[in-house]
Design an enzyme around this catalytic site. Structure first.
Site, mmCIF file in Angstrom:
data_model
loop_
_atom_site.group_PDB
_atom_site.id
_atom_site.type_symbol
_atom_site.label_atom_id
_atom_site.label_comp_id
_atom_site.label_asym_id
_atom_site.label_seq_id
_atom_site.Cartn_x
_atom_site.Cartn_y
_atom_site.Cartn_z
ATOM 1 N N ARG A 153 -1.362 9.480 8.769
ATOM 2 C CA ARG A 153 -1.295 8.083 9.116
ATOM 3 C C ARG A 153 -0.893 7.039 8.056
ATOM 4 N NH1 ARG A 153 -4.884 3.607 8.555
ATOM 5 N NH2 ARG A 153 -6.231 5.096 7.295
ATOM 6 N N HIS B 106 -11.442 10.292 6.463
ATOM 7 C CA HIS B 106 -11.432 9.045 6.566
ATOM 8 C C HIS B 106 -10.701 8.795 7.860
ATOM 9 C CE1 HIS B 106 -10.615 5.064 5.219
ATOM 10 N NE2 HIS B 106 -9.372 4.961 5.559
ATOM 11 N N GLU C 132 0.836 -1.177 -0.019
ATOM 12 C CA GLU C 132 0.044 0.207 -0.100
ATOM 13 C C GLU C 132 0.936 1.140 0.066
ATOM 14 O OE1 GLU C 132 -3.057 0.055 2.832
ATOM 15 O OE2 GLU C 132 -4.015 -1.792 2.317
ATOM 16 N N ARG D 68 -1.062 9.527 1.124
ATOM 17 C CA ARG D 68 -2.354 10.028 1.160
ATOM 18 C C ARG D 68 -2.729 11.414 0.693
ATOM 19 N NH1 ARG D 68 -5.702 5.593 4.798
ATOM 20 N NH2 ARG D 68 -5.482 3.848 3.421
ATOM 21 N N HIS E 79 -9.385 10.435 2.440
ATOM 22 C CA HIS E 79 -8.824 9.264 1.696
ATOM 23 C C HIS E 79 -9.352 9.720 0.397
ATOM 24 C CE1 HIS E 79 -8.378 5.411 -0.146
ATOM 25 N NE2 HIS E 79 -8.149 4.866 0.936
#
Length: 500
Positions: A370, A335, A115, A276, A231
């Site tokens: 995060r 998110h 990811e 992100r 997100h």
């Protein structure tokens, strides 16, 4: 008003963090209170990606920690992060021992996926994109079978009970319209995040930051509330909350394109696997200037969609869109809340008797941004630590005072708040927009003083206005560069300060 004396931890929240704490508090009696039946209305069950942990021979906890610190943009607590990543394999194995059906490789080990912003493939998944519900289902079954756990699935947190020294002694719980005072030697807040404060969100709309707001009212320290993660690939199909198109799709080669088929972040194969906040801003900008944004998985996933990513596929088909043939329209949506109640890896807050774990807590492992799939790891790993610490809390006696239950926001007022937060305190912020948001909050507070969603929203907005830089998930168009020195925001009793 009824009063109950419970000789053991009181856990408020039935997601992964709360149930991990409850299970590990054995043999102490634990009361778990949640406003909805277990598996409903909590973000854990909606998580698609999986659990990040160093599970392969080419990985190590130190590498995982380094990636976490890099993503966190200077505000990650190194000690807490080392503890978290060192707990990675043991946590995944514990979840598996409870029945979490992680995907396995040909040798029987944990199958791992790549990811964004991870330097290694290290995300343990379940059924492609069903990790959250599958893992939480295993914990729910274990909690229901555990003789030391009692669950109230109709209890809403309405206040904290304290003594004259400020020590938390219990909580005010509403059940069937009646208030009950529950005294306990330890109260564990596992109340989730604040995504429901935003009109565009991937989280349950009922998550309004109320645990954070109550802790703040009680005098607990709040850390970095301005850091909200957006997100980049929430599915824009007219639903509230917005279904999530997991980041693992991009890990498998799906690409972000605009309405004319051009790559949003460039042609490089890994261009869409940046942190992100970078990807979210690119999606936001493409939509803002009218180009639109879509996630194109036709080539990368194609015919494999139904069995590789069944959750995303089902959500697309319900919306009348076949992702095997059509790019998925996406938008950046609230998110995850990196900020929250200051807490250590064992959940201890700045208030004696009060613990916090999961998304409502700020343990320092997420910093300003995060790292993908670290949240489920933190919820379980630090949830277990928190349960053990809370179980050691001994009895306390003496007079107590309960904070009065605050009023609820009317539905139309909540709708105004959510639109304001998405428009003015969203992916891109500036002083003018944040000032407009404060004016809306002033108006709403005049009509419903003390409403907890307004307290939580004000913490976010005021901290965002005070942070005159761009860092991680917090982007100020009027201050687009990061300050030379990374500093935390610490809030207590309405005193705002930027501290070391």
């Amino acid at each position: 008003m009824n009063r109950i004396d419970h000789d053991g931890p009181l856990v408020v929240g039935g997601g992964l963090a709360g149930l991990s704490a409850a299970l590990e508090a054995a043999p102490r009696k634990v009361l778990v209170v949640t406003p909805a039946p277990l598996l409903q209305a909590c973000s854990s069950a909606w998580a698609q990606g999986g659990v990040a942990a160093a599970l392969s021979e080419t990985d190590a906890p130190a590498l995982h920690a380094a990636d976490t610190e890099a993503a966190g943009a200077g505000l990650v607590d190194a000690g807490a992060t080392r503890l978290l990543t060192a707990d990675g394999r043991a946590t995944v194995e514990w979840l598996a021992s409870l029945g979490a059906p992680f995907d396995r490789d040909a040798a029987g080990g944990f199958a791992v996926s790549l990811e964004a912003a991870h330097s290694r493939a290290r995300v343990a998944r379940v059924g492609g994109d069903g990790a959250g519900r599958a893992i939480l289902s295993a914990l729910v079954a274990a909690a229901r079978a555990a003789p030391h756990i009692e669950v109230w699935e109709d209890g809403r947190l309405r206040g904290l009970i304290q003594d004259g020294t400020g020590r938390v002694r219990g909580a005010l719980i509403e059940r069937d319209g009646r208030l009950v005072e529950v005294l306990a030697p330890a109260v564990v807040l596992a109340t989730g995040g604040a995504g429901g404060l935003y009109a565009r969100t991937t989280t349950p709309a009922s998550l309004l930051g109320e645990g954070m707001a109550l802790a703040y009212r009680a005098g607990a320290e709040i850390l970095d509330p301005e850091f909200v993660q957006f997100h980049p690939t929430a599915m824009d199909v007219g639903l509230d909350p917005m279904p999530l198109a997991t980041e693992a799709l991009r890990g498998e080669g799906a690409r972000l394109i605009d309405g004319e088929g051009r790559f949003l972040l460039g042609e490089a194969a890994d261009a869409d696997l940046q942190p992100r906040d970078v990807v979210a801003r690119a999606v936001h900008a493409a939509r803002a200037d009218g180009r639109g944004a879509c996630l194109d998985a036709r080539t990368a996933i194609g015919a494999a969609f139904p069995h590789e990513f069944p959750g995303v596929f089902a959500a697309c088909m319900r919306a009348g869109l076949d992702p095997r043939e059509t790019p998925i329209p996406v938008a950046a949506a609230a998110h995850y809340h990196m900020g929250g109640i200051v807490a250590g890896p064992d959940g201890r807050t700045t208030l004696p008797g009060l613990f916090a774990v999961g998304e409502c807590a700020a343990t320092g492992v997420h910093g300003a941004n995060r790292l993908a799939s670290n949240s489920l790891l933190e919820a379980a790993a630090f949830g277990r630590r928190t349960g053990r610490a809370a179980a050691r809390a001994g009895p306390v006696s003496g007079p107590t005072v309960a904070l009065a239950a605050p009023p609820d926001l009317a539905p139309e007022a909540l709708a105004v708040l959510r639109r304001t937060m998405s428009d003015e305190a969203g992916v891109v912020r500036d002083a003018a927009g944040l000032t407009r948001a404060l004016a809306v909050l002033d108006d709403l507070e005049a009509r419903t003083p003390g409403a907890l969603p307004l307290v939580a929203a004000r913490l976010i907005v005021e901290a965002a206005l005070a942070r005159r830089e761009s860092r991680g998930g917090h982007w100020r168009s009027d201050f687009p560069t990061a300050a030379v020195e990374a500093r935390h925001t610490r809030l207590r009793a309405r005193a705002l300060a930027m501290a070391e």
